[in-house]
Design an enzyme around this catalytic site. Sequence first.
Site, PDB file in Angstrom:
ATOM      1  N   HIS A 128     -46.604  44.182  69.718  1.00 58.06           N
ATOM      2  CA  HIS A 128     -45.683  43.845  68.620  1.00 58.06           C
ATOM      3  C   HIS A 128     -46.360  44.019  67.255  1.00 58.06           C
ATOM      4  CE1 HIS A 128     -41.910  41.245  67.644  1.00 58.06           C
ATOM      5  NE2 HIS A 128     -42.132  42.151  66.715  1.00 58.06           N
TER       6      HIS A 128
ATOM      7  N   GLU B  89     -42.659  37.628  75.170  1.00 61.08           N
ATOM      8  CA  GLU B  89     -43.982  37.780  74.575  1.00 61.08           C
ATOM      9  C   GLU B  89     -44.525  36.436  74.065  1.00 61.08           C
ATOM     10  OE1 GLU B  89     -43.051  39.452  70.146  1.00 61.08           O
ATOM     11  OE2 GLU B  89     -42.692  40.881  71.775  1.00 61.08           O
TER      12      GLU B  89
ATOM     13  N   ARG C 279     -36.463  44.336  69.795  1.00 59.20           N
ATOM     14  CA  ARG C 279     -36.695  43.046  70.423  1.00 59.20           C
ATOM     15  C   ARG C 279     -36.680  43.223  71.930  1.00 59.20           C
ATOM     16  NH1 ARG C 279     -38.541  41.513  66.407  1.00 59.20           N
ATOM     17  NH2 ARG C 279     -38.113  39.619  65.194  1.00 59.20           N
TER      18      ARG C 279
END
Length: 310
Positions: free
Chosen positions: A269, A251, A233
């Site tokens: 991601h 993000e 993360r």
Amino acid sequence: MATIAKHIAASIRPKPSVLLIGKLYHCTAHQFTGNRQRFLQNCQSVTWDGTGPFDKELIHALPPTSRFICLNGAGYDGMDIKACNERGIQISNTSNVVGDATADVAMFLMLGVLRQAMIPLVCIRKGQWKGDTPLGRDPGGKVLGVLGMGAIGQAIAHRARTFGLKIIYHNRSKLPRDKEDRDICFFSPFDELLRYSDIISLNLPATEKTRHIILKAEFKRMKDDVVIINTARGSLLDEVTSAGLNVFENEPIIHPGLLHNSRVMILPHIGTTTHETKREMELLTLRNIEIALSNGKLLTPIPEQQRGHF
């Protein structure tokens, strides 16, 4: 007579219902969509999408019969665990089935950073062949420090041994001896992991305790040419000099300094973005629902609720 009455009462007891938020792409289900406000106004509906984070407001707006939340994902940083505990709601995630796909991406980033692959990738698309691509570094003989040795961390360590990396790790608890022996990895105090690692892989869940676990002070303890790989993360890291990133704190917004730094290998991601992994995640989520409805328990509860909350 009492037995008959008991069976009659059981037969008219309302059946449990399942609230589906979002879409299933690899399994079939009837679905509807809405928004967060509508969700809060009518939590008895079958399914809603776009609800936003599962914060205290949303958790306490759920029907009083709500007992389980089964997440189709490994991360649960958008979930207010305290509010769920207050409501007696148990949570599951799919961390058990995302290890391989995420570890593959971690190794892709690691090798890309060591070889500074972003520079020739950009150059060749501009018709400049190799451009000013510098010499890279081999992984063999380097020390990989794995911060967080759950399923993903172990999968990374297993792959890293193939490339000749030496593995040290820091975790809440030590691995069983057989798992350490399999990948020849050694437990290390946090400070020593920072000091001796050539590459550091972040694989911790995002919690208040792990937020910004790597800041400027931690960078000062590391080697000057250390490589940081983050597939966990973005909030774990103060995005200063990171080199291989699959996740970002805000993000989809990415700091311009990272976007325009050719020495930083970045991905949007995509750690679990494979057909096989997405299917396994959905199946595990549905399996958690099945077990919850039949046995009142979850197959893969989150760690915070494995230690006696329920």
